[in-house]
Motif scaffolding. Structure first.
Motif, PDB file in Angstrom:
ATOM      1  N   ALA A 114     -11.933 -73.998  28.502  1.00 44.59           N
ATOM      2  CA  ALA A 114     -13.081 -74.550  27.781  1.00 44.59           C
ATOM      3  C   ALA A 114     -14.325 -74.314  28.617  1.00 44.59           C
ATOM      4  O   ALA A 114     -14.254 -74.215  29.856  1.00 44.59           O
ATOM      5  CB  ALA A 114     -12.899 -76.042  27.511  1.00 44.59           C
ATOM      6  N   SER A 115     -15.456 -74.244  27.958  1.00 48.76           N
ATOM      7  CA  SER A 115     -16.702 -73.954  28.674  1.00 48.76           C
ATOM      8  C   SER A 115     -17.128 -75.086  29.582  1.00 48.76           C
ATOM      9  O   SER A 115     -17.806 -74.862  30.596  1.00 48.76           O
ATOM     10  CB  SER A 115     -17.818 -73.648  27.664  1.00 48.76           C
ATOM     11  N   HIS A 116     -16.747 -76.320  29.252  1.00 46.06           N
ATOM     12  CA  HIS A 116     -17.040 -77.489  30.072  1.00 46.06           C
ATOM     13  C   HIS A 116     -15.821 -78.415  30.022  1.00 46.06           C
ATOM     14  O   HIS A 116     -15.168 -78.527  28.976  1.00 46.06           O
ATOM     15  CB  HIS A 116     -18.258 -78.263  29.549  1.00 46.06           C
ATOM     16  N   VAL A 117     -15.541 -79.070  31.142  1.00 47.64           N
ATOM     17  CA  VAL A 117     -14.409 -79.994  31.195  1.00 47.64           C
ATOM     18  C   VAL A 117     -14.806 -81.233  31.974  1.00 47.64           C
ATOM     19  O   VAL A 117     -15.724 -81.202  32.804  1.00 47.64           O
ATOM     20  CB  VAL A 117     -13.180 -79.344  31.867  1.00 47.64           C
ATOM     21  N   ASN A 118     -14.101 -82.319  31.695  1.00 46.36           N
ATOM     22  CA  ASN A 118     -14.179 -83.516  32.523  1.00 46.36           C
ATOM     23  C   ASN A 118     -12.922 -83.545  33.382  1.00 46.36           C
ATOM     24  O   ASN A 118     -11.850 -83.950  32.941  1.00 46.36           O
ATOM     25  CB  ASN A 118     -14.277 -84.770  31.660  1.00 46.36           C
ATOM     26  N   ALA A 119     -13.040 -83.078  34.616  1.00 44.88           N
ATOM     27  CA  ALA A 119     -11.884 -82.904  35.483  1.00 44.88           C
ATOM     28  C   ALA A 119     -11.585 -84.175  36.257  1.00 44.88           C
ATOM     29  O   ALA A 119     -12.490 -84.888  36.703  1.00 44.88           O
ATOM     30  CB  ALA A 119     -12.130 -81.757  36.469  1.00 44.88           C
ATOM     31  N   ALA A 120     -10.296 -84.454  36.423  1.00 47.67           N
ATOM     32  CA  ALA A 120      -9.871 -85.581  37.241  1.00 47.67           C
ATOM     33  C   ALA A 120     -10.308 -85.367  38.686  1.00 47.67           C
ATOM     34  O   ALA A 120     -10.277 -84.248  39.209  1.00 47.67           O
ATOM     35  CB  ALA A 120      -8.354 -85.737  37.164  1.00 47.67           C
ATOM     36  N   ARG A 121     -10.701 -86.440  39.322  1.00 45.16           N
ATOM     37  CA  ARG A 121     -11.210 -86.362  40.700  1.00 45.16           C
ATOM     38  C   ARG A 121     -10.248 -85.620  41.624  1.00 45.16           C
ATOM     39  O   ARG A 121     -10.678 -84.778  42.419  1.00 45.16           O
ATOM     40  CB  ARG A 121     -11.436 -87.785  41.220  1.00 45.16           C
ATOM     41  N   ASN A 122      -8.950 -85.910  41.522  1.00 49.53           N
ATOM     42  CA  ASN A 122      -7.999 -85.316  42.460  1.00 49.53           C
ATOM     43  C   ASN A 122      -7.718 -83.845  42.176  1.00 49.53           C
ATOM     44  O   ASN A 122      -7.025 -83.188  42.957  1.00 49.53           O
ATOM     45  CB  ASN A 122      -6.694 -86.109  42.454  1.00 49.53           C
ATOM     46  N   SER A 123      -8.248 -83.329  41.079  1.00 51.03           N
ATOM     47  CA  SER A 123      -8.109 -81.898  40.789  1.00 51.03           C
ATOM     48  C   SER A 123      -9.255 -81.077  41.368  1.00 51.03           C
ATOM     49  O   SER A 123      -9.188 -79.843  41.370  1.00 51.03           O
ATOM     50  CB  SER A 123      -8.060 -81.665  39.268  1.00 51.03           C
ATOM     51  N   GLN A 131     -17.234 -74.974  23.836  1.00 50.59           N
ATOM     52  CA  GLN A 131     -16.317 -73.971  23.286  1.00 50.59           C
ATOM     53  C   GLN A 131     -14.986 -74.081  24.016  1.00 50.59           C
ATOM     54  O   GLN A 131     -14.940 -74.144  25.244  1.00 50.59           O
ATOM     55  CB  GLN A 131     -16.887 -72.570  23.470  1.00 50.59           C
ATOM     56  N   GLY A 132     -13.899 -74.108  23.250  1.00 46.76           N
ATOM     57  CA  GLY A 132     -12.582 -74.193  23.856  1.00 46.76           C
ATOM     58  C   GLY A 132     -11.579 -73.343  23.115  1.00 46.76           C
ATOM     59  O   GLY A 132     -11.731 -73.055  21.924  1.00 46.76           O
ATOM     60  N   ALA A 133     -10.543 -72.912  23.831  1.00 54.17           N
ATOM     61  CA  ALA A 133      -9.442 -72.162  23.233  1.00 54.17           C
ATOM     62  C   ALA A 133      -8.307 -73.140  22.962  1.00 54.17           C
ATOM     63  O   ALA A 133      -7.761 -73.725  23.900  1.00 54.17           O
ATOM     64  CB  ALA A 133      -8.986 -71.047  24.161  1.00 54.17           C
ATOM     65  N   VAL A 134      -7.952 -73.298  21.706  1.00 51.91           N
ATOM     66  CA  VAL A 134      -7.007 -74.341  21.288  1.00 51.91           C
ATOM     67  C   VAL A 134      -5.690 -73.707  20.854  1.00 51.91           C
ATOM     68  O   VAL A 134      -5.674 -72.723  20.113  1.00 51.91           O
ATOM     69  CB  VAL A 134      -7.594 -75.162  20.123  1.00 51.91           C
TER      70      VAL A 134
END
Length: 366
Positions: A141-150, A4-7
């Protein structure tokens, strides 16, 4: 996987909840189940395209959550760890290598570009791309693929629902005081704008024992909160004579530090005019590209004052977020006094409440 995401679909349009498809995390990414995400003014100005990001997009850049998967190149977090998400940076350019990641040579692309460095996006909707990786995360969003440095690991026992704003708003204000200015006990400080960023600056100034902490705002209720956070003086610049107040507070010599959290050029000028000799004015507010501020430079030549623009509180997230958590644990950074939670379904109301000045830091929960 479906998430689920807010767009935001177009300039100035409201956020719309949607079912999106999230791809697999890359080797240098961490999949995070978002617990909560702060709402920041930067999200609003990007929604309105003051700072351009490709739309449609999932914004959000003050995320906190729990690790669900770890890319093969990531070795500092594991599944189940609690994390806070900060800004993204490349980690290898000359400024990152100097320990100044907030001024990364690729800061805009990594935080506002809407894609990974290779041009791919993490989100799609019915096969169509949706911009992702806002500040390396896109935490609305309920799930994200975050960048390592974040990604910043935090202790499990600290309440995640409070911590997301440490990644940007609270970190920017506190960092401006502690990192950029290096405020010392007894220094005099004014904070112009006592929203989330300004409130964090006030708390940080109080934590290091600043001698006078002046909160300047147009809203009396915010000035009342500022006093609870450690402000020694308040000025409503709509009804009070700011110059006279500063002169009275400082015995006529002016301030050591003045921080503009509004990004309004006229306020930036006020901050500079309030300084004493060898004072420093800092800008953390986000004016539109091309905005200009004028300064008096004749009489001011004798003052030796400085003007400094500040990004992300000059912080290294992996170092500074734990420092702020330490201050919170000591009771010197009371985040809980500033926040109000909204379910993600009420995201537009959260933005409206912030714009009306009713809530200092809205936090969206999932």
């Amino acid at each position: 996987m479906d998430v689920q995401g807010a767009v935001v679909r177009g300039q100035g349009q409201p956020f719309e909840l949607a079912t999106l498809q999230l791809d697999e995390p890359r080797p240098d990414e961490v999949r995070v189940k978002i617990t909560a995400s702060g709402v920041c003014h930067t999200d609003a100005i990007v929604r309105d395209q003051v700072y351009p990001t490709p739309l449609p997009a999932v914004l959000g850049h003050e995320g906190a959550g729990i690790v669900e998967a770890v890319g093969s190149d990531v070795d500092f977090v594991a599944v189940g760890d609690h994390v806070v998400l900060g800004f993204n940076h490349c980690g290898v350019c000359r400024l990152c290598r100097r320990g100044r990641p907030a001024y990364c040579e690729y800061l805009y692309e990594r935080n506002f570009g809407g894609t990974r460095p290779d041009g791919s996006v993490a989100f799609s909707e019915d096969g169509k791309a949706v911009s992702s990786h806002f500040f390396g995360q896109s935490s609305f969003a309920s799930h994200v693929n975050a960048a390592r440095n974040s990604v910043v690991k935090v202790p499990d026992e600290v309440p995640l629902e409070l911590l997301g704003p440490l990644g940007c708003g609270f970190g920017t204000g506190a960092g401006a005081i502690l990192n950029s200015f290096g405020v010392r006990p007894g220094d005099t400080v004014a904070v112009f704008g006592s929203g989330a960023v300004g409130s964090a600056a006030i708390m940080a100034a109080a934590a290091v024992g600043a001698g006078a902490i002046v909160a300047v705002d147009l809203i009396d209720s915010r000035l009342e909160v500022a006093t609870e956070l450690g402000a020694t003086h308040t000025v409503n610049s709509k009804t009070d004579d700011l110059a006279a107040a500063v002169a009275d507070i400082t015995g006529g010599i002016g301030l050591d530090f003045a921080l503009d959290c509004t990004g309004i050029p006229a306020v930036t000028r006020q901050a500079a005019d309030s300084l004493g000799k060898l004072g420093t004015a800092g800008l953390v507010g986000a004016p539109p590209f091309g905005a200009e501020a004028s300064f008096e430079i004749g009489e001011s030549l004798m003052k030796g004052w400085r003007f400094q623009t500040i990004i992300e509180g000059d912080a290294i997230p992996q170092d500074f977020i734990p420092r702020m958590i330490g201050l919170w644990r000591q009771g010197r950074f009371p985040l809980e006094k500033l926040v109000k939670s909204f379910p993600i379904a009420d995201i537009n109301e959260a933005f409206d409440a912030s714009a009306r000045g009713e809530v200092i830091k809205p936090i969206l929960t999932f």
